[in-house]
Design a protein around this motif. Sequence first.
Motif, PDB file in Angstrom:
ATOM      1  N   ASP A 323     -25.532  32.397  62.701  1.00 39.69           N
ATOM      2  CA  ASP A 323     -25.790  32.247  61.272  1.00 39.69           C
ATOM      3  C   ASP A 323     -26.694  33.370  60.769  1.00 39.69           C
ATOM      4  N   GLY A 324     -27.715  33.708  61.548  1.00 37.13           N
ATOM      5  CA  GLY A 324     -28.610  34.789  61.150  1.00 37.13           C
ATOM      6  C   GLY A 324     -27.892  36.117  61.051  1.00 37.13           C
ATOM      7  N   ALA A 325     -26.988  36.374  61.988  1.00 38.60           N
ATOM      8  CA  ALA A 325     -26.216  37.624  61.930  1.00 38.60           C
ATOM      9  C   ALA A 325     -25.336  37.649  60.687  1.00 38.60           C
ATOM     10  N   ALA A 326     -24.713  36.508  60.356  1.00 43.39           N
ATOM     11  CA  ALA A 326     -23.882  36.445  59.150  1.00 43.39           C
ATOM     12  C   ALA A 326     -24.713  36.730  57.905  1.00 43.39           C
ATOM     13  N   LEU A 327     -25.940  36.195  57.855  1.00 43.68           N
ATOM     14  CA  LEU A 327     -26.812  36.445  56.712  1.00 43.68           C
ATOM     15  C   LEU A 327     -27.167  37.922  56.606  1.00 43.68           C
ATOM     16  N   CYS A 328     -27.443  38.552  57.736  1.00 45.16           N
ATOM     17  CA  CYS A 328     -27.745  39.990  57.708  1.00 45.16           C
ATOM     18  C   CYS A 328     -26.571  40.774  57.142  1.00 45.16           C
ATOM     19  N   GLU A 329     -25.357  40.424  57.540  1.00 44.98           N
ATOM     20  CA  GLU A 329     -24.178  41.115  57.019  1.00 44.98           C
ATOM     21  C   GLU A 329     -24.059  40.933  55.511  1.00 44.98           C
ATOM     22  N   ALA A 330     -24.269  39.697  55.050  1.00 41.56           N
ATOM     23  CA  ALA A 330     -24.148  39.432  53.617  1.00 41.56           C
ATOM     24  C   ALA A 330     -25.257  40.125  52.832  1.00 41.56           C
ATOM     25  N   PHE A 331     -26.493  40.040  53.313  1.00 44.72           N
ATOM     26  CA  PHE A 331     -27.613  40.655  52.597  1.00 44.72           C
ATOM     27  C   PHE A 331     -27.483  42.172  52.573  1.00 44.72           C
ATOM     28  N   ALA A 332     -27.009  42.751  53.675  1.00 50.07           N
ATOM     29  CA  ALA A 332     -26.800  44.211  53.701  1.00 50.07           C
ATOM     30  C   ALA A 332     -25.744  44.614  52.683  1.00 50.07           C
ATOM     31  N   TRP A 333     -24.692  43.811  52.576  1.00 48.29           N
ATOM     32  CA  TRP A 333     -23.633  44.107  51.596  1.00 48.29           C
ATOM     33  C   TRP A 333     -24.183  44.015  50.177  1.00 48.29           C
ATOM     34  N   ILE A 334     -24.965  42.980  49.894  1.00 46.82           N
ATOM     35  CA  ILE A 334     -25.534  42.805  48.556  1.00 46.82           C
ATOM     36  C   ILE A 334     -26.373  44.013  48.174  1.00 46.82           C
ATOM     37  N   GLU A 335     -27.270  44.425  49.058  1.00 45.96           N
ATOM     38  CA  GLU A 335     -28.164  45.538  48.740  1.00 45.96           C
ATOM     39  C   GLU A 335     -27.399  46.844  48.620  1.00 45.96           C
ATOM     40  N   ASP A 336     -26.365  47.009  49.438  1.00 49.89           N
ATOM     41  CA  ASP A 336     -25.556  48.232  49.350  1.00 49.89           C
ATOM     42  C   ASP A 336     -24.805  48.293  48.020  1.00 49.89           C
ATOM     43  N   GLN A 337     -24.256  47.164  47.591  1.00 45.55           N
ATOM     44  CA  GLN A 337     -23.548  47.133  46.307  1.00 45.55           C
ATOM     45  C   GLN A 337     -24.488  47.446  45.152  1.00 45.55           C
ATOM     46  N   LEU A 338     -25.675  46.868  45.182  1.00 51.17           N
ATOM     47  CA  LEU A 338     -26.642  47.130  44.119  1.00 51.17           C
ATOM     48  C   LEU A 338     -27.103  48.587  44.141  1.00 51.17           C
ATOM     49  N   TYR A 339     -27.290  49.157  45.322  1.00 50.76           N
ATOM     50  CA  TYR A 339     -27.711  50.562  45.448  1.00 50.76           C
ATOM     51  C   TYR A 339     -26.653  51.493  44.856  1.00 50.76           C
ATOM     52  N   GLN A 340     -25.386  51.129  45.032  1.00 46.87           N
ATOM     53  CA  GLN A 340     -24.295  51.951  44.505  1.00 46.87           C
ATOM     54  C   GLN A 340     -24.081  51.745  43.013  1.00 46.87           C
ATOM     55  N   GLY A 341     -24.801  50.825  42.412  1.00 45.07           N
ATOM     56  CA  GLY A 341     -24.665  50.575  40.985  1.00 45.07           C
ATOM     57  C   GLY A 341     -23.563  49.596  40.625  1.00 45.07           C
ATOM     58  N   SER A 342     -22.998  48.889  41.620  1.00 41.35           N
ATOM     59  CA  SER A 342     -21.948  47.912  41.347  1.00 41.35           C
ATOM     60  C   SER A 342     -22.547  46.649  40.731  1.00 41.35           C
TER      61      SER A 342
END
Length: 609
Positions: A323-342
Amino acid sequence: MPMDPLSTSTGRLAALRQAMRQHALDAWWLPSSDPHCSEYLPDHWNGRAWLSGFDGSVGTLVITQQCAGLWVDCRYWEQAERQLAGSGIALMKLLPGQPDAAITWLADQMEPGQTLGLAPEVVSWGVARRLQQTLGAKGIHIHAEHDLLEDIWSSRPALPQSPLYAHDRRYLDEAPADRLERIRQAMSSHQVDCHLISSLDDIAWITQLRGSDVVYNPLFLSHFMVEQHRAILFTSIDRISDEQSDFLHRNGIDIADYGQWLSYLSSLSSLRVLMDPEKISLATRKALPEDAHIVEDYQPSSIFKGQKRDREILHIRSVMQQDGAALCEAFAWIEDQLYQGSKVSEWDVDQALLKARAAREGFISRSFGTMCGFNANGAQPHYQPSAESHALIEGDGLLLIDSGAHYQGGTTDITRMLAIGQPNAAQCRDVTLVLKGLIALSRAKFPRGLPSPFLDPLARAPLWAEGCDYGHGTGHGVGYFLNVHEGPQSIAWYTPPEAHTAMQPDMITSIEPGQYHPGKWGARLENLVLTRVSEDRNGQQFLRFETLTLCPIDTRCLDLTRLDDSEIAWINAYHEKVRQRLASELDGNALAWLMERTTPLPAAAPLSL
């Protein structure tokens, strides 16, 4: 074409009042409950939501001919105020430590000789008894014979009958027969002939079967009766496969139809019957013969399933890693999308979490609706976005994410804060105070058997010191691929410290202090912990908590000047554990995110006293 009068809350309220007049009732009591005294309900029993328009999980609706009120705790004040607008139903704010406020209100509103009506199927025997004690003392009658919703709710959903499936034997180290033997030993100590169980999580635990009759809960509608030499499961027979039937019979469990429960109880003449008044409906109590002798106590199965077994703990630790690994994947995706301006919305976060978890072994479903709120939405403790209603995550502030999942190897529940842009100083102060409370309780040591409510001040003390507090409890038990909320423990100062609330080894409990500013932001952090024996001293065992949850805490949300060296050491040690346990499960952006978010903090500056 004229509008259906039952299409609105005001029309439904008018229809109910008309039905009340037809049955000579002056008031009507409608809780959030079902024949199993459940917290989460099948649609068939969600009458309070249908009538009022308020769809939160908990609330009591009381209606007289002149007024109506809905009692909800602070988790739902903003939601209820919004959903009740124009309904003719007043929001009644339920404060901690006042569980019977609606009963007291009724006693003030009603006159001697008047009659309160209620459906006995959806009111627990315990609540019905408190109603009788308070209202009866004033000469108010209670009529508990008929469900008025049957008169007016023509589109009422049918009872669910989801297919049943087994809790995979790989995750268990005992059979239903073993669990029944433990229950029978407890029955012998109570000197009873039979034990009645209606709580769905207890029945699922005993039978080791699961269903999906209740959203987010792997449960199925059923009742259960245990005697010394037989046991009977009452559920929809059509949905039990031959394989499941054989499994039950091999474990000494017979099967009867769900609808035969009340009629069967009439046969228990002259028997001593063990029941928990808070987990049995008034209808069940009324169905017993007059000569049955009732023995009241907390359900033994609830005590047993609260203490996890060694194999269960082993699997839970593995599930926390997945579960923790899944959260890391989701949180990394969220921050990457926001960094790209999506553009990223609260609903996108929920879907990202679901996608990441669904890819993990043994995943079954969410364990509750994801609570994901940015800034002002995070100030509503139980706010849930949907595909139709959500906010974009843009600008500066705090994103509160409270989520969880069911796996065959266990159930998870975690809350994390993410810094969006640059949170302001007041926001960082709140997150830091909440973290200080989480740390204080996480590293507590206490005597075995201490009533769980007594632990609550440890988590609140850092907030109290700043003149802050929160209106919900600090911790609840968590099931093993069962309900995300279970007892017997409850870390909340307003919970009565009864014998069954005692802290024992191998319990899984949440720690989730919070702080909320309506219309501005909210802060909450949550880990699950396992109670372990710390030491024996002078013949007395002391307990401690082992943190099970594995996911970084976003230190960008913190004011490090408010943390002392021991608290920073706790964070660094926790993050080292998270990094070691999760790194092998991740790669790419998720691994990089994990390594960055678990970077050790520098030592704190000396405290000025």
